[in-house]
Design an enzyme around this catalytic site. Structure first.
Site, PDB file in Angstrom:
ATOM      1  N   GLN A 258      42.316  29.550  28.479  1.00  0.00           N
ATOM      2  CA  GLN A 258      42.845  29.836  27.138  1.00  0.00           C
ATOM      3  C   GLN A 258      44.296  30.306  27.189  1.00  0.00           C
ATOM      4  O   GLN A 258      45.175  29.757  26.523  1.00  0.00           O
ATOM      5  CB  GLN A 258      42.006  30.919  26.462  1.00  0.00           C
ATOM      6  CG  GLN A 258      40.636  30.500  26.022  1.00  0.00           C
ATOM      7  CD  GLN A 258      40.054  31.513  25.057  1.00  0.00           C
ATOM      8  OE1 GLN A 258      40.381  31.502  23.866  1.00  0.00           O
ATOM      9  NE2 GLN A 258      39.206  32.389  25.551  1.00  0.00           N
TER      10      GLN A 258
ATOM     11  N   ILE B 241      42.962  29.642  44.263  1.00  0.00           N
ATOM     12  CA  ILE B 241      43.472  30.972  44.606  1.00  0.00           C
ATOM     13  C   ILE B 241      42.591  31.716  45.610  1.00  0.00           C
ATOM     14  O   ILE B 241      42.982  32.771  46.098  1.00  0.00           O
ATOM     15  CB  ILE B 241      43.729  31.858  43.368  1.00  0.00           C
ATOM     16  CG1 ILE B 241      42.434  32.358  42.727  1.00  0.00           C
ATOM     17  CG2 ILE B 241      44.615  31.171  42.356  1.00  0.00           C
ATOM     18  CD1 ILE B 241      42.665  33.535  41.804  1.00  0.00           C
TER      19      ILE B 241
ATOM     20  N   ASP C 164      39.166  44.817  29.327  1.00  0.00           N
ATOM     21  CA  ASP C 164      38.599  46.088  28.857  1.00  0.00           C
ATOM     22  C   ASP C 164      37.262  46.394  29.534  1.00  0.00           C
ATOM     23  O   ASP C 164      36.782  47.527  29.480  1.00  0.00           O
ATOM     24  CB  ASP C 164      38.414  46.050  27.334  1.00  0.00           C
ATOM     25  CG  ASP C 164      37.521  44.907  26.867  1.00  0.00           C
ATOM     26  OD1 ASP C 164      37.556  43.827  27.499  1.00  0.00           O
ATOM     27  OD2 ASP C 164      36.793  45.083  25.869  1.00  0.00           O
TER      28      ASP C 164
ATOM     29  N   TYR D  86      31.177  41.596  36.735  1.00  0.00           N
ATOM     30  CA  TYR D  86      32.454  41.064  36.236  1.00  0.00           C
ATOM     31  C   TYR D  86      33.505  42.173  36.159  1.00  0.00           C
ATOM     32  O   TYR D  86      34.612  42.027  36.685  1.00  0.00           O
ATOM     33  CB  TYR D  86      32.253  40.426  34.861  1.00  0.00           C
ATOM     34  CG  TYR D  86      33.552  40.123  34.139  1.00  0.00           C
ATOM     35  CD1 TYR D  86      34.413  39.130  34.594  1.00  0.00           C
ATOM     36  CD2 TYR D  86      33.916  40.839  32.997  1.00  0.00           C
ATOM     37  CE1 TYR D  86      35.610  38.865  33.934  1.00  0.00           C
ATOM     38  CE2 TYR D  86      35.099  40.577  32.333  1.00  0.00           C
ATOM     39  CZ  TYR D  86      35.938  39.599  32.805  1.00  0.00           C
ATOM     40  OH  TYR D  86      37.125  39.348  32.160  1.00  0.00           O
TER      41      TYR D  86
END
Length: 295
Positions: free
Chosen positions: A20, A48, A113, A136
């Protein structure tokens, strides 16, 4: 005899450009084409989690700025795929940060967050204690720690509830469901800040354009806080949907990963230091829904 001075454009590497945020940066890149050369990579062109690939990429391109928009973001699946989540969100970030340090590159790394547990009624500041409630969030926090430890020229941008006209996200999911369902239940007891990825892309470019950089952790989102239920109600309003929305509790909608109950972040630091004024989430959402419903 006057000397001809040729100023070389600075290079910006955008890692994870098919996500996104990467797509939103790609969209505004032409506005900066006289100042910067953009190098867009995705998981197909740059893995990566492969340190040698990253080192080769930096040796070949020598970017002045590296925006890491790549991430493992499957919050629930991460509970089963912890190794994959940490490989991308922690190990890969460390490789990028080391390559940035080796080439004196400024790293702008996107975090979340979800590094907070949400067990508070106050907005989180950048210095508040992190306590992720799932894999996560744990993997993203580890990535933050490694980036700051390895490369002193690192800016961490924590954001939340990201959506845009690109890829999968809550807004697009809701619009799709509104066209299929007459009634939906939405969680109404989790608080956070919806963020238009286009606004985040613009904030990143404002930071890059700021001559004197302040490194460290910053929060960026739209404001103020809301719930998923109120967020969905506004999507329905702006899209003129007649769907009936019913509020649910977290207990009524169990998920493999526990979400923060209130992960609202203070935006004071980025406003004070970088003079970036976040937009009201309803205004940004209205723009996005118009774009999605009238392409």
């Amino acid at each position: 005899m006057s000397k001809l001075i040729i100023l070389q454009m600075k290079k910006i590497a955008v890692i994870g450009s098919n996500g996104q945020l990467g797509n939103c940066i790609r969209k505004i890149a032409p506005d900066f084409e006289n100042e910067y050369e953009f190098i867009f990579t995705d998981s197909q062109t740059l893995n990566i989690t492969d340190e040698d690939q990253i080192n080769g990429f930096f040796y070949d391109n020598k970017p002045d700025y590296c925006i890491n928009a790549s991430a493992y973001t499957a919050v629930d699946l991460a509970e089963k795929e912890a190794d994959k989540a940490f490989a991308v969100n922690a190990d890969g970030v460390a490789y990028l940060a080391q390559a940035c340090a080796d080439h004196k590159t400024s790293l702008i790394h996107i975090s979340t967050d979800y590094v907070f547990d949400g067990d508070t009624n106050l907005p989180y500041s950048e210095d508040d204690f992190t306590n992720p409630t799932g894999v996560y969030g744990e993997s993203k926090r580890k990535g933050e720690e490694l980036a700051l430890e390895v490369n002193p020229k690192t800016i961490i941008l924590r954001t939340s509830w990201l959506y845009s006209e690109f890829n999968k996200n809550f807004v697009k999911t809701m619009l799709n469901l509104f066209s299929q369902k007459e009634e939906l239940g939405i969680v109404a007891d989790q608080f956070g800040q919806p963020t238009n990825a286009n606004d985040l892309a613009e904030a990143i470019m404002e930071i890059i354009e700021t001559p004197a950089k302040t490194y460290g952790i910053f929060h960026f989102s739209n404001y103020p806080e809301t719930t998923w239920f109120e967020f969905a109600k506004k999507i329905a309003e702006f899209s003129k949907s007649s769907v009936k929305l019913n509020p649910l509790t977290t207990e009524q909608y169990p998920t493999p990963a526990r979400r923060p109950a209130r992960s609202t972040m203070s935006l004071d630091k980025i406003e004070e230091i970088y003079k970036i004024e976040p937009k009201h989430w309803e205004n940004s959402l209205e723009e996005s829904v118009k774009l999605l419903t009238n392409p």
